[in-house]
Design an enzyme around this catalytic site. Structure first.
Site, mmCIF file in Angstrom:
data_model
loop_
_atom_site.group_PDB
_atom_site.id
_atom_site.type_symbol
_atom_site.label_atom_id
_atom_site.label_comp_id
_atom_site.label_asym_id
_atom_site.label_seq_id
_atom_site.Cartn_x
_atom_site.Cartn_y
_atom_site.Cartn_z
ATOM 1 N N VAL A 58 0.813 -1.217 0.000
ATOM 2 C CA VAL A 58 0.000 0.000 0.000
ATOM 3 C C VAL A 58 0.849 1.271 0.000
ATOM 4 O O VAL A 58 0.305 2.382 -0.086
ATOM 5 C CB VAL A 58 -0.978 0.037 1.199
ATOM 6 C CG1 VAL A 58 -1.977 -1.095 1.105
ATOM 7 C CG2 VAL A 58 -0.219 -0.004 2.515
ATOM 8 N N GLY A 59 2.153 1.121 0.121
ATOM 9 C CA GLY A 59 3.025 2.290 0.100
ATOM 10 C C GLY A 59 3.616 2.683 1.442
ATOM 11 O O GLY A 59 4.031 3.833 1.622
ATOM 12 N N THR A 106 6.490 2.028 2.887
ATOM 13 C CA THR A 106 7.878 2.468 2.889
ATOM 14 C C THR A 106 8.028 3.883 2.355
ATOM 15 O O THR A 106 8.756 4.698 2.923
ATOM 16 C CB THR A 106 8.744 1.497 2.058
ATOM 17 O OG1 THR A 106 8.673 0.203 2.651
ATOM 18 C CG2 THR A 106 10.193 1.953 2.019
ATOM 19 N N LYS A 165 12.992 -0.919 10.816
ATOM 20 C CA LYS A 165 12.216 -1.956 10.130
ATOM 21 C C LYS A 165 12.496 -3.258 10.874
ATOM 22 O O LYS A 165 13.550 -3.880 10.699
ATOM 23 C CB LYS A 165 12.664 -2.066 8.664
ATOM 24 C CG LYS A 165 11.946 -3.143 7.866
ATOM 25 C CD LYS A 165 10.569 -2.679 7.403
ATOM 26 C CE LYS A 165 9.923 -3.709 6.470
ATOM 27 N NZ LYS A 165 8.626 -3.258 5.954
ATOM 28 N N ASP A 215 13.693 -2.127 2.458
ATOM 29 C CA ASP A 215 12.962 -0.893 2.696
ATOM 30 C C ASP A 215 13.838 0.175 3.349
ATOM 31 O O ASP A 215 13.699 1.368 3.061
ATOM 32 C CB ASP A 215 11.736 -1.170 3.575
ATOM 33 C CG ASP A 215 10.699 -2.015 2.853
ATOM 34 O OD1 ASP A 215 10.776 -2.124 1.615
ATOM 35 O OD2 ASP A 215 9.820 -2.570 3.526
ATOM 36 N N GLU A 250 8.469 0.937 10.935
ATOM 37 C CA GLU A 250 7.651 0.462 9.817
ATOM 38 C C GLU A 250 7.403 -1.041 9.931
ATOM 39 O O GLU A 250 8.340 -1.835 10.028
ATOM 40 C CB GLU A 250 8.329 0.748 8.477
ATOM 41 C CG GLU A 250 7.470 0.326 7.302
ATOM 42 C CD GLU A 250 8.226 0.247 5.976
ATOM 43 O OE1 GLU A 250 7.691 -0.383 5.042
ATOM 44 O OE2 GLU A 250 9.335 0.792 5.889
ATOM 45 N N ALA A 257 5.651 -4.862 8.750
ATOM 46 C CA ALA A 257 5.716 -5.726 7.566
ATOM 47 C C ALA A 257 4.294 -6.144 7.225
ATOM 48 O O ALA A 257 3.599 -6.739 8.054
ATOM 49 C CB ALA A 257 6.570 -6.957 7.852
ATOM 50 N N ALA A 262 1.358 8.892 -6.503
ATOM 51 C CA ALA A 262 1.829 7.640 -7.106
ATOM 52 C C ALA A 262 3.143 7.917 -7.837
ATOM 53 O O ALA A 262 3.282 8.927 -8.527
ATOM 54 C CB ALA A 262 0.783 7.099 -8.069
#
Length: 228
Positions: free
Chosen positions: A13-14, A16, A37, A49, A107, A109, A194
């Site tokens: 979904v974005g 990172t 991470k 990432d 972040e 996973a 995007a």
């Protein structure tokens, strides 16, 4: 501590790129930022990432474990014959970085309840251990309202404050559905265009504050002040 977890309604979904954008916004204010991470699964192109975050935002970024297979961390670790760090190790890492930085972004996973260690603990458990609020990264298209509501409800049931929502990839020409979704998603901190991950890092850092608007004190400021 000023620690924030970044989760998503699903994989891809974005998270990172949003994490990098959040870091860039905070760094643009002159504040120090570190990104953690806990488990990186899937490095087919040789990059993880944290490499993306370092390149785009120019901040410190570390990972607990790197696994080559693009699978859930438990399955990827099993296939690689590697033990995952436990929740205490992730908590200690974020806490140590928080002692040296103004903000730490953690972040996850995949989604919120993907297991991060070999004992069934998830990003939600890590957020609870760190007393950290969460930013939820969501899609723009059909189905996102339900998926976002489910993630927010899971956070609220665990008494994890929701700092806000960010759309992970906003199209150049949004559909009527996407415009309607954007109007309905609350509290919305912003939307990352995007393809933003392909921008030159200098341009990414310059434009990030226009994509995401954060309150003074960082994305978790209001939730950290809330009683209870």
């Amino acid at each position: 501590m000023s620690v924030l977890v970044v989760t998503g309604t699903d994989t891809g979904v974005g998270k990172t790129i949003v994490t990098a954008a959040l870091a860039a916004v905070l760094a643009a204010r002159g504040e120090t930022v570190a990104v953690v991470k806990p488990a990186q699964a899937g490095t087919e192109d040789g990059r993880g990432d944290v490499d993306v975050v370092r390149a785009l935002a120019g901040v410190t970024a570390v990972e607990g474990v790197r696994l080559p297979y693009p699978m859930a961390p438990v399955a990827a670790a099993r296939r690689a014959g590697t033990a995952l760090p436990d929740l205490a190790a992730h908590t200690a890492c974020a806490t140590e970085l928080a002692g040296r930085h103004d903000h730490v972004l953690v972040e996850g996973a995949g989604g919120l309840l993907v297991e991060l260690d070999g004992h069934g603990r998830t990003l939600a458990d890590l957020a609870t251990a760190l007393a950290a609020p969460a930013v939820v990264v969501c899609r723009s298209g059909l189905g996102t309202l339900n998926h976002t509501a489910l993630t927010v409800e899971a956070l609220q049931r665990r008494r994890i404050p929701v700092a806000g929502l960010v759309i992970g990839a906003w199209p150049d020409t949004p559909s009527e559905v996407e415009l309607s979704n954007r109007a309905a998603l609350e509290p919305l901190l912003g939307a990352v265009p995007a393809g933003a991950g392909g921008l030159d890092p200098a341009r990414f850092r310059a434009e990030a504050p226009r994509w995401i608007r954060l309150p003074v004190g960082g994305p978790g400021a209001a939730t950290r002040r809330a009683p209870g």
